[in-house]
Motif scaffolding. Sequence first.
Motif, PDB file in Angstrom:
ATOM      1  N   ARG A 193       0.856  -1.194   0.000  1.00 50.21           N
ATOM      2  CA  ARG A 193       0.000   0.000   0.000  1.00 50.21           C
ATOM      3  C   ARG A 193       0.884   1.233   0.000  1.00 50.21           C
ATOM      4  O   ARG A 193       1.795   1.354   0.816  1.00 50.21           O
ATOM      5  CB  ARG A 193      -0.850   0.035   1.265  1.00 50.21           C
ATOM      6  CG  ARG A 193      -2.064  -0.810   1.176  1.00 50.21           C
ATOM      7  CD  ARG A 193      -2.925  -0.645   2.407  1.00 50.21           C
ATOM      8  NE  ARG A 193      -4.240  -1.153   2.088  1.00 50.21           N
ATOM      9  CZ  ARG A 193      -5.342  -0.431   2.053  1.00 50.21           C
ATOM     10  NH1 ARG A 193      -5.314   0.840   2.394  1.00 50.21           N
ATOM     11  NH2 ARG A 193      -6.481  -0.976   1.708  1.00 50.21           N
ATOM     12  N   ASN A 194       0.607   2.143  -0.902  1.00 50.08           N
ATOM     13  CA  ASN A 194       1.285   3.434  -0.885  1.00 50.08           C
ATOM     14  C   ASN A 194       0.394   4.429  -1.601  1.00 50.08           C
ATOM     15  O   ASN A 194      -0.686   4.071  -2.078  1.00 50.08           O
ATOM     16  CB  ASN A 194       2.675   3.338  -1.526  1.00 50.08           C
ATOM     17  CG  ASN A 194       2.611   2.815  -2.938  1.00 50.08           C
ATOM     18  OD1 ASN A 194       1.627   2.986  -3.640  1.00 50.08           O
ATOM     19  ND2 ASN A 194       3.670   2.157  -3.377  1.00 50.08           N
ATOM     20  N   PHE A 254      -2.467  13.511  -8.692  1.00 49.51           N
ATOM     21  CA  PHE A 254      -1.880  12.188  -8.898  1.00 49.51           C
ATOM     22  C   PHE A 254      -2.913  11.083  -8.672  1.00 49.51           C
ATOM     23  O   PHE A 254      -2.600  10.025  -8.134  1.00 49.51           O
ATOM     24  CB  PHE A 254      -0.667  11.980  -7.975  1.00 49.51           C
ATOM     25  CG  PHE A 254       0.218  13.186  -7.876  1.00 49.51           C
ATOM     26  CD1 PHE A 254       0.814  13.707  -9.012  1.00 49.51           C
ATOM     27  CD2 PHE A 254       0.419  13.830  -6.666  1.00 49.51           C
ATOM     28  CE1 PHE A 254       1.622  14.836  -8.933  1.00 49.51           C
ATOM     29  CE2 PHE A 254       1.220  14.955  -6.579  1.00 49.51           C
ATOM     30  CZ  PHE A 254       1.823  15.463  -7.719  1.00 49.51           C
ATOM     31  N   GLY A 255      -4.149  11.372  -9.023  1.00 48.29           N
ATOM     32  CA  GLY A 255      -5.213  10.398  -8.839  1.00 48.29           C
ATOM     33  C   GLY A 255      -5.829  10.460  -7.458  1.00 48.29           C
ATOM     34  O   GLY A 255      -7.017  10.180  -7.260  1.00 48.29           O
ATOM     35  N   VAL A 256      -5.009  10.852  -6.502  1.00 47.59           N
ATOM     36  CA  VAL A 256      -5.402  10.743  -5.099  1.00 47.59           C
ATOM     37  C   VAL A 256      -6.597  11.642  -4.753  1.00 47.59           C
ATOM     38  O   VAL A 256      -7.432  11.293  -3.902  1.00 47.59           O
ATOM     39  CB  VAL A 256      -4.176  11.057  -4.212  1.00 47.59           C
ATOM     40  CG1 VAL A 256      -4.541  11.131  -2.757  1.00 47.59           C
ATOM     41  CG2 VAL A 256      -3.097  10.002  -4.454  1.00 47.59           C
ATOM     42  N   LYS A 257      -6.737  12.753  -5.437  1.00 50.26           N
ATOM     43  CA  LYS A 257      -7.841  13.663  -5.118  1.00 50.26           C
ATOM     44  C   LYS A 257      -9.197  13.073  -5.537  1.00 50.26           C
ATOM     45  O   LYS A 257     -10.243  13.639  -5.228  1.00 50.26           O
ATOM     46  CB  LYS A 257      -7.615  15.025  -5.780  1.00 50.26           C
ATOM     47  CG  LYS A 257      -6.425  15.787  -5.179  1.00 50.26           C
ATOM     48  CD  LYS A 257      -6.879  16.874  -4.211  1.00 50.26           C
ATOM     49  CE  LYS A 257      -5.735  17.545  -3.487  1.00 50.26           C
ATOM     50  NZ  LYS A 257      -4.906  18.403  -4.317  1.00 50.26           N
ATOM     51  N   GLN A 258      -9.180  11.973  -6.244  1.00 53.95           N
ATOM     52  CA  GLN A 258     -10.430  11.259  -6.487  1.00 53.95           C
ATOM     53  C   GLN A 258     -11.107  10.944  -5.155  1.00 53.95           C
ATOM     54  O   GLN A 258     -12.334  10.935  -5.039  1.00 53.95           O
ATOM     55  CB  GLN A 258     -10.140   9.953  -7.250  1.00 53.95           C
ATOM     56  CG  GLN A 258     -11.305   8.983  -7.340  1.00 53.95           C
ATOM     57  CD  GLN A 258     -11.081   7.754  -6.455  1.00 53.95           C
ATOM     58  OE1 GLN A 258      -9.963   7.301  -6.284  1.00 53.95           O
ATOM     59  NE2 GLN A 258     -12.162   7.228  -5.900  1.00 53.95           N
ATOM     60  N   ALA A 259     -10.286  10.691  -4.133  1.00 53.95           N
ATOM     61  CA  ALA A 259     -10.814  10.273  -2.838  1.00 53.95           C
ATOM     62  C   ALA A 259     -11.489  11.418  -2.085  1.00 53.95           C
ATOM     63  O   ALA A 259     -11.950  11.241  -0.959  1.00 53.95           O
ATOM     64  CB  ALA A 259      -9.694   9.675  -1.996  1.00 53.95           C
ATOM     65  N   VAL A 260     -11.570  12.588  -2.702  1.00 55.65           N
ATOM     66  CA  VAL A 260     -12.298  13.688  -2.067  1.00 55.65           C
ATOM     67  C   VAL A 260     -13.808  13.434  -2.151  1.00 55.65           C
ATOM     68  O   VAL A 260     -14.577  13.943  -1.345  1.00 55.65           O
ATOM     69  CB  VAL A 260     -11.939  15.038  -2.752  1.00 55.65           C
ATOM     70  CG1 VAL A 260     -12.716  16.198  -2.144  1.00 55.65           C
ATOM     71  CG2 VAL A 260     -10.444  15.305  -2.662  1.00 55.65           C
ATOM     72  N   PHE A 261     -14.225  12.604  -3.116  1.00 58.28           N
ATOM     73  CA  PHE A 261     -15.668  12.568  -3.388  1.00 58.28           C
ATOM     74  C   PHE A 261     -16.566  12.150  -2.216  1.00 58.28           C
ATOM     75  O   PHE A 261     -17.626  12.733  -2.031  1.00 58.28           O
ATOM     76  CB  PHE A 261     -15.967  11.773  -4.680  1.00 58.28           C
ATOM     77  CG  PHE A 261     -16.216  10.306  -4.504  1.00 58.28           C
ATOM     78  CD1 PHE A 261     -17.467   9.830  -4.106  1.00 58.28           C
ATOM     79  CD2 PHE A 261     -15.209   9.380  -4.755  1.00 58.28           C
ATOM     80  CE1 PHE A 261     -17.702   8.468  -3.950  1.00 58.28           C
ATOM     81  CE2 PHE A 261     -15.442   8.023  -4.592  1.00 58.28           C
ATOM     82  CZ  PHE A 261     -16.687   7.568  -4.184  1.00 58.28           C
ATOM     83  N   SER A 293      -5.445   4.812  -0.889  1.00 60.65           N
ATOM     84  CA  SER A 293      -4.170   4.125  -1.078  1.00 60.65           C
ATOM     85  C   SER A 293      -4.252   3.407  -2.412  1.00 60.65           C
ATOM     86  O   SER A 293      -5.342   3.136  -2.912  1.00 60.65           O
ATOM     87  CB  SER A 293      -3.979   3.113   0.058  1.00 60.65           C
ATOM     88  OG  SER A 293      -3.040   2.122  -0.301  1.00 60.65           O
ATOM     89  N   ALA A 294      -3.093   3.108  -2.957  1.00 59.23           N
ATOM     90  CA  ALA A 294      -3.076   2.172  -4.077  1.00 59.23           C
ATOM     91  C   ALA A 294      -3.505   0.814  -3.539  1.00 59.23           C
ATOM     92  O   ALA A 294      -3.272   0.512  -2.371  1.00 59.23           O
ATOM     93  CB  ALA A 294      -1.666   2.082  -4.650  1.00 59.23           C
ATOM     94  N   THR A 364      -9.285   1.846  -1.125  1.00 55.77           N
ATOM     95  CA  THR A 364      -8.275   2.216  -2.123  1.00 55.77           C
ATOM     96  C   THR A 364      -8.917   2.966  -3.278  1.00 55.77           C
ATOM     97  O   THR A 364     -10.138   3.078  -3.353  1.00 55.77           O
ATOM     98  CB  THR A 364      -7.584   0.960  -2.666  1.00 55.77           C
ATOM     99  OG1 THR A 364      -8.573   0.157  -3.315  1.00 55.77           O
ATOM    100  CG2 THR A 364      -6.942   0.165  -1.555  1.00 55.77           C
ATOM    101  N   GLY A 365      -8.091   3.465  -4.164  1.00 53.08           N
ATOM    102  CA  GLY A 365      -8.616   4.182  -5.317  1.00 53.08           C
ATOM    103  C   GLY A 365      -7.509   4.594  -6.255  1.00 53.08           C
ATOM    104  O   GLY A 365      -6.432   4.006  -6.257  1.00 53.08           O
ATOM    105  N   LEU A 366      -7.809   5.636  -7.038  1.00 55.54           N
ATOM    106  CA  LEU A 366      -6.854   6.081  -8.043  1.00 55.54           C
ATOM    107  C   LEU A 366      -5.577   6.567  -7.370  1.00 55.54           C
ATOM    108  O   LEU A 366      -5.625   7.371  -6.448  1.00 55.54           O
ATOM    109  CB  LEU A 366      -7.414   7.253  -8.855  1.00 55.54           C
ATOM    110  CG  LEU A 366      -8.694   7.077  -9.646  1.00 55.54           C
ATOM    111  CD1 LEU A 366      -8.886   8.297 -10.554  1.00 55.54           C
ATOM    112  CD2 LEU A 366      -8.680   5.825 -10.473  1.00 55.54           C
TER     113      LEU A 366
END
Lengths: 994, 167, 276
Positions: A193-194, A254-261, A293-294, A364-366
Motif C-alpha cells: 500500500r502506498n 496524482f489520482g489521489v484527489k479522487q478520494a475527495v468525493f 491508497s493504491a 483504495t482508489g486512483l
Amino acid sequence: MQATPFKIPGGLPFVGQRLQRLEDTALLTGRGSYADDLGVKPGTLYAAVLRSPHAHAGLRSMDVNAALQLPGVRAVLTGEDVQRWGQPFVVGVKQPMQHWALAVDRVRYVGEPVAVVVAEDRYTAEDALDLIRVDYEPRRAVVEIDAALAEGCELLHEAVGSNVLSERRFSYGEPDALFSDSRRISTTVRYPRNSCSPMECAVVIAEYLGADEGYDALSNFMGPFSLHAVMALALKVPGNKLRHRVPRDSGGSFGVKQAVFPYVVLMCLAARKAGAPVKWVEDRLEHLSAATSATARLATITADVRDDGRILALHWDQVDEVGAYLRAPEPATFYRMHGCLTGAYDVAHLKVRNRVVVTNKTPTGLVRGFGGPQVYYALERLLDRIATELDIDPVALRRLNYVKADQFPYQAPAGAVLDSGDYEKMTDLALAAAREQGLHERQLAARASGKLYGIGVAAIVEPSVSNMGYISTVLTAEQRAKAGPKNGAIASATVAVDLMGGVNVTIASAPAGQGHMTVCAQVVADALGLQPVQVMVNVEFDTAKDAWSVAAGNYSSRFAGAVAGAVHLAAMKVRDKLTLIAADQFGCTPADVAFAGGEIFNMANSAQRQPFTRLAANPHWAPALLPKGVSPGLRETAFWTPEVLRAPDAADRVNPSATYGFVFDICGLEVDPNTGAVRVDRYITGHDAGRLLNPALADGQIQGAFSQGLGAALLEEFRYGGDGSFQSGTLADYLMPTACETPDLVIVHMETPSPVTPLGAKGLGEGNNMSTPVCIANAFADALRPHMDLAEVQLPLTPGRVLALLQVSDPAPKEMPHPAAAVPAGEGLALKAQGEVEIPATPEKVFAVLLDPVALARVIPGCHSLQSIGPNRYRADVTVGVGLVKARYEAEIILSDIDAPHSLRLAGSGRSSLGTGAGGGLVMLQATPTGTRLSYDYSAQVGGKAAMVGSRMLEGAARIIVAQLFESLGRQAGGKTVEPNWWRRILRKLGVRV
Amino acid sequence: MTHDILSREKLHPITIELNGQTRRGYATPRMLLSDYLRHELGLTGTHVGCEHGVCGACTVRLDGVACRSCLTLAVQADGRRVETVEGLAGEGGVLSELQSAFKRHHALQCGFCTPGILMSSADWLARLRELGRKPTEQEVREMLSGHICRCTGYTPIVKALMEVAHA
Amino acid sequence: MKPAAFDYVRVDGVEDACTLLQRHGDDARILAGGQSLMAVLNMRLAQPSLLVDISRSTALARIEVRDGCVQVGAAATQAALEWRDSLAQELPLLKLVFPYISHFQIRNRGTVCGSVAHADPSAELPLSLLVLEGQVVLRGKRQRVVAAEDFFTGMLSTARASDELVEAVRFPLAKPGQGFGFREFSRRHGDFAICAVAAVADDRGLRVAVGGVADRPLAREWPLLEGGALDDALNEFAWALDARDDSQMSAASRRHLARRLGQQAVEAALLTRTSV
Ligand SMILES: Cc1cc2nc3c(=O)[nH]c(=O)nc-3n(C[C@H](O)[C@H](O)[C@H](O)COP(=O)(O)OP(=O)(O)OC[C@H]3O[C@@H](n4cnc5c(N)ncnc54)[C@H](O)[C@@H]3O)c2cc1C
Ligand code: FES
Ligand code: FES
C-alpha cells in the motif's frame, strides 16, 4: 489545401516547443487560487471529522451532548442523519455491502468517519471532537490478504458471506494447451500500500439550498466526473441538483484527489444539518490515514516459455486488497490494465483469475499509475526470473518477445489495441544513453572493489485515455448485457471569441499542475495564428455551466491525448467559421484564407489582411453581415471520443485505453552492506509518447513520476499493525523522497505519433510510476546476484529488509551474557515490556496491594480515580505520559487468573483522545530472602492517533510506563524497592521522590 | 514579570510588519501563524501541507529567518517582521531573480510547495551571498531537503537555485 | 490538526521562566524553538495549560566561551551555533553533526537546549554533548550543573525536574591532539537517526557514543584500540545497547549498524587527530 506560399511569422508552430508556462507568474507570486484560498460566504462554518480509532468494531452508541454544549459548536452530523438524507455509495460490483459517508453501526478501518462537528472555526470543531463519547465494541481485524482469504476468517460484510467481493476468471487463446517445447517459470509479488499523496490535502465547501435547488459544492476533486453520478445518488438528488465546482489551481492530485468525493457528500450533509455553508480542510493525519491508497496486490504470474526465451502463454492469479469497502471506481485497478496484461510482449495465450478482497484498511482508489505499478511489478520481475533461469540477457529476452514495429496496430489477446510504436528502437536509444553513462563500466568497477552494484531494466506499455467501459469487464457478459453497454472517453472543450476578438478557452479537465493552460494556449494559438499569451484559458470547472461528460477530469493521462485534442477540434471549428466569414469579406475561396501572426489574410492576395481581433470581433457587432448559412455567435464546443474504445465484447476482450506509449528504463544502483541503504546511481528512462506538445512539460511529468516511483521502491509504505492500527500518520512516518534522495535522471524521447488522438499525442505522466519500482527491484536483485539468487524482492527496499536479506553476521558478545532470544519482529506494534523488581515485602503483602482498590489506585502511575465495577474489575481515570506527550485515559482494569500469592494476570484497556490502548500480562511473585522478586512479561497494543504518529517511540514508551507501574507497586507494598540506578533516575524525573 | 499572560479565552491584537507594511489583526494564543497569515490577514500565498513541520510549504521569513509558520504561533510574531511569497516580486510585480529562474527552469508544477521553497531559498542565498560563498549542488539539495515537492522530482528546482547562486 | 487552547506568556529572563514553572508545575511547558513542541501540540498529543515562551529572550540567547566550554543559552538556536564563525575550531564535532540535524529551516528555530531537554534517543545534539562530556546547567529554585552522562535517563526522560529550566548547555572546547568522527544512518537526509555514532580520539584513547538504538545515547571509553580489539569492543558495546526487534528492523541489524558506523566514526576520529 495547397501549401501556404507565406512564411508563417514566428516560424515553427507553438505545439512542440518548450514554452514557459502561463500558470507560473501567479503561482510564483502567491496569487494561486487553490480551494482553501477562496473566500467563503459570510456565515460559513468549519467542520472537523471524528474518526474511528479501531480497525474493526461495533458502534454501540454515541453521545454528542457535551460537544453540542461547547460554545461555538453549531451541529454534529451522525450516521443517523446520513441514513435519513442519503444512501450508500454505489459501486460497479453488485454486492450486499453498504458503504455510507459516515459509519453506521460498525467501523471497518482506522480513520473511518464516525461523526462531523460543525463549528464557528476549526479550532473549536476539533475541541468538540474530544468531547464526543463513542462506545465501541472491538472485533477482530482482518489485516493481511492471506488472512482475509482464509477459511473461517472474520467477515467485514456478513451479508456478502465472504471477504472476496468479486472473482472473475478469463481465458484468451489456448492458455491451457500443453506446449510441448516449453517449461513453466513463475514468480509471486506483493505490491504494498502506498500513495502519491499530493502536498495539498482535500478541501470541500458545501451548502444545502433546499429541496428545489439541492446542493452546491466546491472541492478539489479532480475526477473522474463519472463519480458525479455516484455523489448525486448518495445525496438522493438528480445530478443537476448537485452543482460541483473545482477551482483553477490544485496542489497536486496524482489520482489521489479522487478520494475527495465521499467528503463532498459528507459535507453537503453536514451543511444541511447545520443550515449553513460548511468548509472542511483535510489535515495531513486524516489524509494519510483515511483518504486512499493504491491497492495492495498479491500476484502470482506464470509463463510457458520456450528454451530460447519465447513466451507462449501467461497465467495471472491476482488478488487486489481494496480496504474496508469497495469504493468507486474500484475494482478499476484491475481492469484498467486488463486488456494489456501481456505488456509490451506478443503473447497469444493468456489466462487470468482476479479476486477482490476486503480488509480492515482504508478504501483504495486512483493513485498515479493506477494498476500499472502492480501489473508491471509482477510481469517485469517475471521477465527477469525467466532471464535468470534460462541464462539469457534480460534485454535480449525482452526484444525477442516484443510486439514488433510492423505489427501495429497490435491486438493483444485480452483486447488492448496497441496503436503505434517501435519498441526495439526505443530500447536501442535508451541503451545508447546507458552506454554514454558508462553504466556497465561503473558496475564492473564497483564489483571489482567488492561493492554491491546492480543493473536492472524494465519495459512497459503505458496506457492513456481510459475507456469508460473497461470497468464493466468485472461483470460477466450476461450481467453487462443487462446493465447496458458502457464505452468511450468523451472529452470536451470550448473555444470562444469575445467582443474584442479575444479568445477564451474552457476545458473540463481539472488540472493539478500539469500546465493545461499553457498547452491549450499553444494549441489554440497554432490553430488561430495567435500568440499563446493572447489566449485566455479558464480551467475552473463547473458542472452546472461547462460542457462536460462522463469522462471529464484529470486522470488516466488523458489531457494530451484527449483534452488537448478536443481543444484543437474546438479551435478548428472556430477557425472554420471565421474562414467562411473572411472568405466572404475577402471575396476569395475558403481554401485561400490563412491565420498567422495575429492576422487573417488571403493567401492569394496578400494585401487582403485584417488583424484577428478585428475580423473575429465583427460577428458580435454586426451579425447581419454574416455570410449566408453562418449562424451567429463565436463559441464552439467540441466533444471527442476515440472510436477505438468499445464496450467489452462477449469474449471479455476490452481495449482499456485509447492509446499506448512505451517506456524503457535502465537503472544502476548500489547497495551499502554496512547500512542496507540502496542508492540509485544512474537512471535512464526512454519514452515514446507520440507527439510531444511541450517537451519541457513532458520532462517535468517524467521527473515527477520518477521520484514517486523511486519513493514507492525505496521509502513509501502505509504500515499497519497486526491489529489493524495505522502507523504512517505523519510525513515523518510516511517517507516521501526529498531532493537528497532523488537523483537526476536521463530522459530519452522518441515520437511515434498516435493514429488515434487528434494531435498524435499519448499520455506520459504515469509511465515511471509503473516502470521505476520494478526497474529498481530488478537492479536490486542484480546487485545481490553475485551472492544470492533473489527470487522475490519485496518493496519498498527498506534498510531493515535489505539488512535481513544480507544476513549480516552478528557475533555473540564475549563478556556479556547472551540475552534471551528476542521476540521475533512481527508486523504489528506489539509492544513488549519485561522486567524484574525486588520488593522488600513478602509476596502476600504485595498481593494484598494488588487486590486492594485503594492501594491499587496509588500504585497505578497517573491514576486520578479508581472505581470498582465488579469483582476485580475497575474503572480508572489515568494520565499516561512520556516526555512531553500526555493523555488522559478512561481505563478498565481487570485482575484475573489469580493464584495468590504466586501470580495473577493484570490487564487494562483504555481510550483517550489519542486513541485506544490495551495491554496485559502475567505478574509472578517469588519469595526471596529479602522479600519478593516480582517479574512481569507484558504486551500492549496501541491504536488510533498515538500509533499513527508515534510508532518510532511507542516501544520505549510502553516499557517506561509498565516499569513505572511495578516500581510503584513495590513502593506501595514495601515502602521501598531495590532497583537499579536507572529506574531511580526515571522516577526522580517523573517527580517521584524515592 | 515583563509580559502579561495572554489568556486562552481572548483575542489579542497582533501587529506585524508584513512584506514592508504594518498589518494588524487578532488572534487567540493558540492560533498558528500560518492560519493568521492566511485567514486573518488574507495572504493565502503561504500554504499548509502538514502542520507538523515536515513538508515546508508554510515556510516564511520571520525577522529575515526562514521558518515554519505552522510551528509558530501568531502571538510569537507580534511586533516582528514577516515576509511571505507575496512580497518577493519587485515594483509593478516584476519577478525577482529567483522567481524568474523558477519560471525559466519549469521548477514548479502545481506550485503548492513553491512559496515555501522560495522563502527558504531567499534567506539561505542571502546568507551565503553575505559570506561570499557559492554553494555546491549537494548543499543546495541539503537546504531543499526541508521541503517536499511531489511534482517536479527536484531536478529543475536544483537547476534554478544553482543558476541564481552562481550568477 | 489544531492545538487545544492554552495561555501564553513571553519571558525575557531566567527568573521569570523559573517562577512560572514553579507556580504552574507540570501544566506549564517551556516553548523554545517549538520545532518539537508545536508539532506535538498541533496533533494534540499534549495539552499543557500554559506556554512559557523563552524564544525571544536575548539574555538566554547568548553563546559564549567560558571555562573551556562553549556555553549555549536556552534561547540560542541551532543555527546560531552552526553559523558561528569559530565553530570549526571550537567544536569540530558539531561542524560534522549539524548537516544531519533536521533541516536548515528547522535549525533556524530549534534550540540547542531544547533538543537536549527533549532527549529524543535519536537526536544528534544529546549524543554530541555526551561524547564530549558536556554539562547541562539546570535552574530551578537554585542552579545545578549535571554531567551529560547523568542527564539523559531514558526515552524523552532526563534528570531535569519539571520545575527546572535547562538554562544552558556546555560543550567542552576541542583540545589539541583530539580528532572527531561522526557517522549517521537515517532513512532520508535530515530524518532522525536510526543509528548515529560520534567518536573522539586523542593519543591516549577513544570515547564513542551511540544514539538511536538504546532509549538514550550511551557512551564508552577505551584506550586506543585497533583491529580485532576494536571490533570486540564495539561488539560488546553494540550488545549493551539492548536493541530490540521491531517491525522496521531486527535487533541484529541494529547492532550491525552500531558496529559498522562505529568503526567508521572511530577511523575518522583517529585520522583527524590534530598534532599537539
Ligand atoms: C521536520 C523535523 C525534523 C527534525 N529532525 C531532527 C533530527 O534529525 N535530529 C534532531 O535531533 N532533531 C530533529 N528535529 C527536532 C528539532 O531538532 C527540535 O527543534 C529540537 O529537538 C527541540 O528543540 P526546540 O527548541 O524546537 O524545542 P521545543 O520544541 O520548543 O521544546 C521541546 C521540549 O523541550 C522542552 N524544552 C525546550 N527548551 C527547554 C529548556 N530550555 N528547559 C526546559 N525544557 C525545555 C519543551 O518544553 C518541550 O517539552 C526535527 C524537527 C522537525 C520539525
Ligand atoms: S505545513 Fe508547515 S511544514 Fe508542512
Ligand atoms: S510543484 Fe507541486 S508539490 Fe512542488
